[in-house]
Design a protein around this motif. Structure first.
Motif, PDB file in Angstrom:
ATOM      1  N   ILE A  65       0.788   2.991   7.648  1.00 27.90           N
ATOM      2  CA  ILE A  65      -0.103   3.115   6.499  1.00 27.90           C
ATOM      3  C   ILE A  65      -1.548   3.033   6.979  1.00 27.90           C
ATOM      4  N   ASP A  66      -2.384   3.999   6.567  1.00 26.41           N
ATOM      5  CA  ASP A  66      -3.799   4.024   6.957  1.00 26.41           C
ATOM      6  C   ASP A  66      -3.935   4.022   8.481  1.00 26.41           C
ATOM      7  N   LEU A  87       0.860   3.558  -3.046  1.00 26.31           N
ATOM      8  CA  LEU A  87      -0.430   4.210  -3.247  1.00 26.31           C
ATOM      9  C   LEU A  87      -0.603   5.387  -2.290  1.00 26.31           C
ATOM     10  N   ARG A 101       0.808  -1.224   0.000  1.00 28.72           N
ATOM     11  CA  ARG A 101       0.000   0.000   0.000  1.00 28.72           C
ATOM     12  C   ARG A 101       0.840   1.271   0.000  1.00 28.72           C
ATOM     13  N   ASP A 103       0.836  -2.412  -7.334  1.00 28.84           N
ATOM     14  CA  ASP A 103      -0.618  -2.462  -7.482  1.00 28.84           C
ATOM     15  C   ASP A 103      -1.021  -1.811  -8.812  1.00 28.84           C
TER      16      ASP A 103
END
Length: 304
Positions: free
Chosen positions: A274-275, A34, A31, A57
């Motif tokens: 991440i996130d 992104l 991820r 991705d």
């Protein structure tokens, strides 16, 4: 006895690059590419992305202003594309799966171009450690005046906060495992083996190597059936922030939950999360404690 500092926002260095400049992205798996692409565009950088085929991705193409896929062993192709687009600052993001280097018939599978062969023979004959290979890539790009920067120079907000990130805190026994695991993790980092150690009752259950963090955690679950173990992930003592910055995300927690892990300790100011809202929310739901600390705090005997 000093207590660990309460939760606060880590204050990273200011951005060093002006909005509007051209930025290259050499993207691997996961991820992180992104998230970087999203953050870079929000800061008004013109993003030129190259995704490693079979790793990056596919949705990354739609997040870059300009995009091109590239085979893993085509360093020359990547250099020519960035030069053609007048990009002289590039960021690495995402995991490069080194296991492909140990497959049978690797030469025929990878079909390296001449620049990759030059890189391999000049820089990687003595060993194939992560730092050796990634620094070799950087040096090959620099021969054409293309320089790699840390993703954090563009998006410092990706660094994890400092302190207890979850409602649950480590117990005294788990804090002892953090202190023990921290020292071990720093040592395997110094040797450029990995960044993660899994510990239970002051015994090392698993050491991250070529397989990556998630597989190391799952292997720990197979070896420690009772669960309850602690995962410690730190930066290498010689960490180069241009690549392989310690990174955690939702998948880290899912692997821990599946394997029976209960505590995740990371290094403040050196780790990308991440996130983050999703990670913290999931950790609270799963009853996993996450703490972000520095070396001095890791040596405390209790968490307060």
């Amino acid at each position: 006895m000093a207590d660990i500092l309460p939760l606060r926002q880590f204050e990273p260095a200011e951005r060093r690059h002006p909005a509007g400049m051209r930025v290259g992205l050499l993207a691997g798996a996961g991820r992180f590419p992104l998230i970087f692409a999203e953050a870079a565009r929000a800061q008004n950088y013109e993003l030129f992305g190259m995704g490693v085929i079979g790793m990056a991705d596919e949705s990354l193409a739609g997040m870059c202003h300009h995009y091109s896929p590239v085979p893993l062993a085509r360093i020359g192709q990547a250099i020519r594309w960035f030069k053609r687009n007048k990009v002289d600052q590039v960021v690495m993001a995402g995991k490069i799966e080194k296991t492909v280097l140990f497959q049978s018939n690797r030469i025929w599978r990878l079909m390296p171009d001449l620049r990759t062969v030059h890189l391999w023979l000049r820089y990687a004959c003595d060993n194939k450690k992560d730092d050796t290979l990634l620094l070799a890539v950087i040096r090959e790009f620099e021969r054409d005046r293309i320089h790699f920067a840390s993703a954090l120079e563009f998006c410092p907000e990706l660094l994890v906060q400092h302190g207890f990130l979850t409602r649950r805190k480590p117990t005294a026994a788990q804090w002892k495992d953090i202190a023990f695991g921290w020292e071990m993790a720093k040592e395997i980092g110094r040797l450029d083996i990995g960044q993660t150690i899994v510990v239970n009752d002051t015994a090392v259950i698993a050491v991250e190597a070529i397989e990556g963090t998630d597989r190391a955690i799952l292997r720990a679950g197979e070896l420690c059936k009772r669960g309850g173990f602690t995962v410690v992930k730190v930066a290498k003592p010689q960490q180069d922030s241009r690549f392989d910055v310690p990174t955690i995300g939702v998948q880290t927690l899912r692997s821990m939950h599946e394997a029976g892990g209960r505590v995740l300790a990371v290094e403040a100011g050196q780790t990308i999360i991440i996130d983050e809202p999703e990670v913290i929310d999931l950790a609270d739901k799963l009853g996993i404690a996450i703490v972000s600390l520095n070396a001095e705090e890791a040596q405390l005997r209790v968490a307060c």
